[in-house]
Write a protein that holds these residues in place. Structure first.
Motif, mmCIF file in Angstrom:
data_model
loop_
_atom_site.group_PDB
_atom_site.id
_atom_site.type_symbol
_atom_site.label_atom_id
_atom_site.label_comp_id
_atom_site.label_asym_id
_atom_site.label_seq_id
_atom_site.Cartn_x
_atom_site.Cartn_y
_atom_site.Cartn_z
ATOM 1 N N LYS A 149 0.867 -1.317 0.031
ATOM 2 C CA LYS A 149 -0.054 -0.017 0.015
ATOM 3 C C LYS A 149 0.816 1.264 0.031
ATOM 4 O O LYS A 149 0.638 2.226 -0.657
ATOM 5 C CB LYS A 149 -0.910 -0.048 1.330
ATOM 6 N N THR A 175 -1.582 -5.576 -0.780
ATOM 7 C CA THR A 175 -2.336 -4.598 -0.055
ATOM 8 C C THR A 175 -3.668 -5.303 0.402
ATOM 9 O O THR A 175 -4.101 -6.010 -0.414
ATOM 10 C CB THR A 175 -2.704 -3.420 -0.679
ATOM 11 N N ARG A 177 -7.551 -5.194 1.545
ATOM 12 C CA ARG A 177 -8.586 -4.288 1.193
ATOM 13 C C ARG A 177 -9.802 -4.766 1.864
ATOM 14 O O ARG A 177 -10.103 -5.698 2.416
ATOM 15 C CB ARG A 177 -9.053 -4.349 -0.513
ATOM 16 N N ALA A 183 -8.209 0.338 0.662
ATOM 17 C CA ALA A 183 -7.212 -0.277 1.332
ATOM 18 C C ALA A 183 -7.164 -0.235 2.705
ATOM 19 O O ALA A 183 -7.365 1.108 3.301
ATOM 20 C CB ALA A 183 -5.849 0.562 0.689
ATOM 21 N N HIS A 203 -9.510 3.326 -5.402
ATOM 22 C CA HIS A 203 -9.410 1.987 -5.971
ATOM 23 C C HIS A 203 -10.046 1.961 -7.301
ATOM 24 O O HIS A 203 -9.551 1.321 -8.364
ATOM 25 C CB HIS A 203 -9.675 1.110 -4.967
ATOM 26 N N ASP A 275 -3.099 4.753 -2.483
ATOM 27 C CA ASP A 275 -3.229 3.409 -2.849
ATOM 28 C C ASP A 275 -2.560 3.345 -4.248
ATOM 29 O O ASP A 275 -1.882 4.378 -4.799
ATOM 30 C CB ASP A 275 -4.817 3.385 -3.137
#
Length: 283
Positions: A149, A175, A177, A183, A203, A275
């Motif tokens: 991230k 990452t 989520r 994230a 995202h 992100d």
């Protein structure tokens, strides 16, 4: 799980493990753990014999106007999560233990820190690189696990470890989520209900940029504009940057090829969220 507060205790424990033939993995954190941290600990647990974690809110990486005292802390909760994740050793030092006197030696990773978060927070990465170098020295040889991230941070740590010949392998883990794509981050607790509903646009913008590349777009400026257009659909989200760069150098190429990283950063109410996603561009 052992919890220690001094450098000498950590060095003794990790050295004893290595002397017995054990591999050592470590996860460096500032506490207030979430599922992302736990996933790093689980990765270390799957690959290493001794898993160590640090919990230390590092004052060096807080710049002017950034409230160190307001950073969330909950050590009992953190220790419970670390133990459940299979951590063997937690290093939770005081500021006085880490910096017994004003520190005169800092680590600067030029170029990689010149853009993006380094431009926004000019002293931040020197603080990160310095404390990570110090913790690498304390922990000794092994593998260390960082989340993707904070991709620029991964690049900084990898370059520092290589340049200074630390006997440490830097492992980047995916990452973690939320179901809607946001994230996981300690900063998410500061989002209001409305801001939380808007935040997944970051995202979505990254996925849109990746889709443009997969459809054949090779101009980084066009991909960046496409991501910015998606973010602009959420009035509560103020975009700082959207970038398409070489994954290891963070340089914007004339044409996208090889390993590319798409980055976004934006202010969502008070919190500033980051992100990124990786894209492999076929030859």
């Amino acid at each position: 799980m052992d919890v220690v507060t001094t450098i000498a205790e950590v060095r003794s424990a990790t050295a004893a493990a290595r002397a017995g033939g054990a591999t050592v993995g470590f996860v460096l954190t500032m506490g207030y753990l979430h599922e992302g941290h736990v996933s790093l600990m689980a990765a270390a647990r799957a690959e290493c014999d001794l898993v160590a974690a640090s919990i230390f809110v590092n004052p060096l990486q807080f710049g002017a106007g950034e409230d160190l005292d307001a950073y969330p802390r909950d050590l009992p909760r953190d220790l419970a999560l670390a133990e459940a994740a299979g951590v063997d050793l937690v290093f939770a030092p005081s500021v006085e233990e880490m910096y017994p006197r004003p520190i005169l030696t800092t680590v600067a990773v030029d170029d990689v820190t010149a853009r993006f978060e380094g431009a926004t927070r000019p002293t931040h990465f020197a603080g990160v690189a310095t404390v990570v170098a110090k913790l690498f020295s304390i922990m000794g040889p092994g593998r260390t696990y960082f989340g993707e991230k904070d991709w620029q941070q991964v690049c900084v740590v990898r370059r520092m470890a290589a340049d200074l010949s630390f006997p440490v392998e830097v492992v980047a883990c995916p990452t973690r989520r939320e179901p809607d794509g946001l994230a996981r981050s300690s900063r998410n607790v500061y989002l209001s209900a409305e801001e939380r509903a808007a935040a997944p646009v970051l995202h979505r913008a990254l996925r849109h940029g990746a889709a443009r590349i997969e459809a054949g777009e090779r101009d980084p400026a066009a991909v960046e504009a496409a991501m910015a257009e998606v973010v602009a659909t959420e009035p509560l989200v103020l975009l700082d940057y959207a970038a398409a760069v070489e994954a290891d150098t963070l340089v914007s190429p004339a044409r996208l090829e090889g390993e590319v990283r798409l980055l976004v950063a934006a202010r969502v109410g008070t919190p500033r969220l980051l992100d990124n996603v990786g894209v492999t561009v076929p030859a």
